[in-house]
Design a protein around this motif. Structure first.
Motif, PDB file in Angstrom:
ATOM      1  N   GLY A 170      42.679  28.980 -14.085  1.00  0.00           N
ATOM      2  CA  GLY A 170      42.527  30.213 -14.596  1.00  0.00           C
ATOM      3  C   GLY A 170      44.074  30.417 -15.118  1.00  0.00           C
ATOM      4  O   GLY A 170      44.236  31.566 -15.826  1.00  0.00           O
ATOM      5  N   LEU A 171      44.908  29.546 -15.180  1.00  0.00           N
ATOM      6  CA  LEU A 171      46.344  29.757 -15.659  1.00  0.00           C
ATOM      7  C   LEU A 171      46.521  28.946 -16.850  1.00  0.00           C
ATOM      8  O   LEU A 171      46.246  27.955 -17.049  1.00  0.00           O
ATOM      9  CB  LEU A 171      47.419  29.679 -14.599  1.00  0.00           C
ATOM     10  CG  LEU A 171      48.792  30.274 -14.754  1.00  0.00           C
ATOM     11  CD1 LEU A 171      48.792  31.647 -14.554  1.00  0.00           C
ATOM     12  CD2 LEU A 171      49.771  29.339 -13.790  1.00  0.00           C
ATOM     13  N   PRO A 172      46.990  29.670 -17.949  1.00  0.00           N
ATOM     14  CA  PRO A 172      47.184  28.779 -19.127  1.00  0.00           C
ATOM     15  C   PRO A 172      48.019  27.678 -19.030  1.00  0.00           C
ATOM     16  O   PRO A 172      48.985  27.726 -18.121  1.00  0.00           O
ATOM     17  CB  PRO A 172      47.684  29.921 -20.095  1.00  0.00           C
ATOM     18  CG  PRO A 172      47.446  31.234 -19.475  1.00  0.00           C
ATOM     19  CD  PRO A 172      47.249  31.179 -18.232  1.00  0.00           C
ATOM     20  N   LEU A 173      47.844  26.806 -19.651  1.00  0.00           N
ATOM     21  CA  LEU A 173      48.864  25.691 -19.657  1.00  0.00           C
ATOM     22  C   LEU A 173      50.014  25.734 -19.904  1.00  0.00           C
ATOM     23  O   LEU A 173      51.186  25.241 -19.262  1.00  0.00           O
ATOM     24  CB  LEU A 173      48.316  24.561 -20.606  1.00  0.00           C
ATOM     25  CG  LEU A 173      49.047  23.024 -20.663  1.00  0.00           C
ATOM     26  CD1 LEU A 173      48.712  22.455 -19.047  1.00  0.00           C
ATOM     27  CD2 LEU A 173      48.442  21.848 -21.631  1.00  0.00           C
ATOM     28  N   GLU A 192      35.416  24.756 -10.024  1.00  0.00           N
ATOM     29  CA  GLU A 192      34.472  24.374 -10.709  1.00  0.00           C
ATOM     30  C   GLU A 192      34.512  25.130 -12.295  1.00  0.00           C
ATOM     31  O   GLU A 192      33.722  25.144 -13.179  1.00  0.00           O
ATOM     32  CB  GLU A 192      33.127  24.961 -10.349  1.00  0.00           C
ATOM     33  CG  GLU A 192      32.829  24.014  -9.198  1.00  0.00           C
ATOM     34  CD  GLU A 192      31.242  24.230  -8.471  1.00  0.00           C
ATOM     35  OE1 GLU A 192      30.853  25.220  -9.024  1.00  0.00           O
ATOM     36  OE2 GLU A 192      31.161  23.604  -7.324  1.00  0.00           O
ATOM     37  N   ILE A 193      35.643  25.640 -12.415  1.00  0.00           N
ATOM     38  CA  ILE A 193      35.766  26.702 -13.770  1.00  0.00           C
ATOM     39  C   ILE A 193      36.146  25.752 -14.839  1.00  0.00           C
ATOM     40  O   ILE A 193      36.595  24.578 -14.560  1.00  0.00           O
ATOM     41  CB  ILE A 193      36.874  27.767 -13.666  1.00  0.00           C
ATOM     42  CG1 ILE A 193      38.268  27.148 -13.559  1.00  0.00           C
ATOM     43  CG2 ILE A 193      36.425  28.705 -12.562  1.00  0.00           C
ATOM     44  CD1 ILE A 193      39.343  28.262 -13.667  1.00  0.00           C
ATOM     45  N   ASP A 194      35.904  26.049 -16.050  1.00  0.00           N
ATOM     46  CA  ASP A 194      36.164  25.301 -17.322  1.00  0.00           C
ATOM     47  C   ASP A 194      37.651  25.598 -17.525  1.00  0.00           C
ATOM     48  O   ASP A 194      38.152  26.716 -17.754  1.00  0.00           O
ATOM     49  CB  ASP A 194      35.338  25.865 -18.378  1.00  0.00           C
ATOM     50  CG  ASP A 194      35.826  25.254 -19.829  1.00  0.00           C
ATOM     51  OD1 ASP A 194      36.693  24.602 -19.952  1.00  0.00           O
ATOM     52  OD2 ASP A 194      34.888  25.652 -20.676  1.00  0.00           O
ATOM     53  N   HIS A 195      38.228  24.281 -17.593  1.00  0.00           N
ATOM     54  CA  HIS A 195      39.947  24.438 -17.920  1.00  0.00           C
ATOM     55  C   HIS A 195      40.220  24.184 -19.327  1.00  0.00           C
ATOM     56  O   HIS A 195      41.339  24.454 -19.803  1.00  0.00           O
ATOM     57  CB  HIS A 195      40.529  23.337 -17.204  1.00  0.00           C
ATOM     58  CG  HIS A 195      40.379  23.087 -15.859  1.00  0.00           C
ATOM     59  ND1 HIS A 195      40.728  24.360 -14.887  1.00  0.00           N
ATOM     60  CD2 HIS A 195      39.973  22.203 -14.704  1.00  0.00           C
ATOM     61  CE1 HIS A 195      40.506  24.003 -13.617  1.00  0.00           C
ATOM     62  NE2 HIS A 195      40.167  22.721 -13.571  1.00  0.00           N
ATOM     63  N   GLY A 196      39.208  24.480 -20.125  1.00  0.00           N
ATOM     64  CA  GLY A 196      39.432  24.278 -21.471  1.00  0.00           C
ATOM     65  C   GLY A 196      39.517  22.823 -21.989  1.00  0.00           C
ATOM     66  O   GLY A 196      39.396  22.757 -23.195  1.00  0.00           O
ATOM     67  N   MET A 197      39.871  22.039 -21.122  1.00  0.00           N
ATOM     68  CA  MET A 197      39.718  20.663 -21.362  1.00  0.00           C
ATOM     69  C   MET A 197      39.295  19.667 -20.087  1.00  0.00           C
ATOM     70  O   MET A 197      39.754  20.375 -19.184  1.00  0.00           O
ATOM     71  CB  MET A 197      41.125  19.915 -22.200  1.00  0.00           C
ATOM     72  CG  MET A 197      42.271  20.258 -21.461  1.00  0.00           C
ATOM     73  SD  MET A 197      43.640  19.730 -22.436  1.00  0.00           S
ATOM     74  CE  MET A 197      43.581  20.576 -23.701  1.00  0.00           C
ATOM     75  N   ILE A 198      39.062  18.417 -20.041  1.00  0.00           N
ATOM     76  CA  ILE A 198      38.933  17.782 -18.782  1.00  0.00           C
ATOM     77  C   ILE A 198      40.210  17.148 -18.473  1.00  0.00           C
ATOM     78  O   ILE A 198      41.056  16.618 -19.131  1.00  0.00           O
ATOM     79  CB  ILE A 198      38.040  16.571 -19.356  1.00  0.00           C
ATOM     80  CG1 ILE A 198      36.728  16.949 -19.760  1.00  0.00           C
ATOM     81  CG2 ILE A 198      37.868  15.507 -18.098  1.00  0.00           C
ATOM     82  CD1 ILE A 198      36.154  18.048 -18.971  1.00  0.00           C
ATOM     83  N   VAL A 199      40.716  17.603 -17.308  1.00  0.00           N
ATOM     84  CA  VAL A 199      41.969  16.887 -16.621  1.00  0.00           C
ATOM     85  C   VAL A 199      41.603  15.684 -15.816  1.00  0.00           C
ATOM     86  O   VAL A 199      40.897  15.629 -15.135  1.00  0.00           O
ATOM     87  CB  VAL A 199      42.222  18.028 -15.476  1.00  0.00           C
ATOM     88  CG1 VAL A 199      43.541  17.821 -14.721  1.00  0.00           C
ATOM     89  CG2 VAL A 199      42.360  19.452 -15.904  1.00  0.00           C
ATOM     90  N   VAL A 200      42.383  14.699 -16.448  1.00  0.00           N
ATOM     91  CA  VAL A 200      42.610  13.376 -15.592  1.00  0.00           C
ATOM     92  C   VAL A 200      43.746  13.370 -15.020  1.00  0.00           C
ATOM     93  O   VAL A 200      44.926  13.609 -15.313  1.00  0.00           O
ATOM     94  CB  VAL A 200      42.508  12.324 -16.828  1.00  0.00           C
ATOM     95  CG1 VAL A 200      42.475  10.983 -16.229  1.00  0.00           C
ATOM     96  CG2 VAL A 200      41.427  12.397 -17.922  1.00  0.00           C
TER      97      VAL A 200
END
Length: 243
Positions: A170-173, A192-200
């Motif tokens: 929920g916090l911008p990058l 389970e929220i959408d981070h805007g991109m997939i975090v590896v």
């Protein structure tokens, strides 16, 4: 964004390597597999551009931290872009080099193995921390220290964000803290929220690579399992290389 939608730009292949923790033997094996994978004659062929992202925690726990850093400071892949991210274990070592009396946490989390690899005596008491710090500073090669000081905390390619531990949901990058990106677990792992991109990410050991809709965890516990993993991303494709 869901994992099924994520992709890299055309012509780019990324290898994301999980926590090494002093296992230079496994790193050498995985590098050999990547070399074979990149050959024009391989099943997947040679991409236009290749990036290898190391997800942090190169040191501690395993027996050859010195050798791992030496390998990473002398890349073996001509023409390949190398990105080495900061892990919490590198951060603990850097803190020890700045303030030796906070060494207890580092030593309790595998720092003793790193001292052995640099042939530095492990402190027997709190009073010896300063002597140990000075001894390590005396034998730490300059290029190893410069390597440690220059590690970034995150990098992005296409629809993927690569970071050691994760991010605060929920916090911008641009508002994420260094501490979260190298230490976070529960709130990120459970989100389970959408981070805007997939975090590896690495940091948290999993028996098998963890595929979630919003993240991919690739720390397969190399120092204890003998399994070092690389996630291979190519366009919309995803596959794995293991030792």
């Amino acid at each position: 964004m869901l994992i099924e939608e994520a992709r890299l730009p055309p012509g780019l292949r990324v290898y994301a390597i999980g926590d090494i923790h002093g296992r230079v033997d496994l790193l050498d094996q995985l590098h050999a597999k990547i070399e074979t994978d990149l050959a024009p004659s391989s099943e997947y062929g040679a991409p236009e551009k290749t990036v290898i992202v190391y997800l942090g925690d190169y040191i501690d726990r395993g027996p050859d931290s010195h050798a791992v850093i030496e390998r990473l400071t002398r890349p073996r892949f001509p023409g390949v872009e190398i990105v080495t991210l900061l892990g919490n274990h590198e951060a603990m070592l850097l803190e020890f080099l700045e303030a030796p009396y906070g060494a207890a946490l580092w030593l309790a989390n595998g720092g003793d193995a790193t001292l052995r690899s640099y042939k530095v005596k492990i402190p027997g008491s709190f009073d010896e921390f300063l002597l140990t710090q000075r001894a390590l500073l005396g034998v730490l090669p300059r290029h190893h220290k410069q390597f440690l000081l220059g590690l970034p905390v995150q990098v992005q390619y296409g629809d993927y964000l690569f970071v050691h531990a994760g991010i605060k949901p929920g916090l911008p990058l641009d508002r994420q803290s260094r501490e979260n990106m190298i230490w976070i677990r529960g709130v990120f792992l459970d989100s389970e929220i959408d981070h805007g991109m997939i975090v590896v990410h690495g940091h948290t050991i999993v028996h098998e690579v963890e595929w979630r809709p919003n993240r991919i965890g690739v720390d397969t516990g190399a120092y204890t399992t003998g399994r070092l993993t690389a996630l291979v991303l190519d366009g919309a494709g995803r596959r794995l290389l293991h030792t």
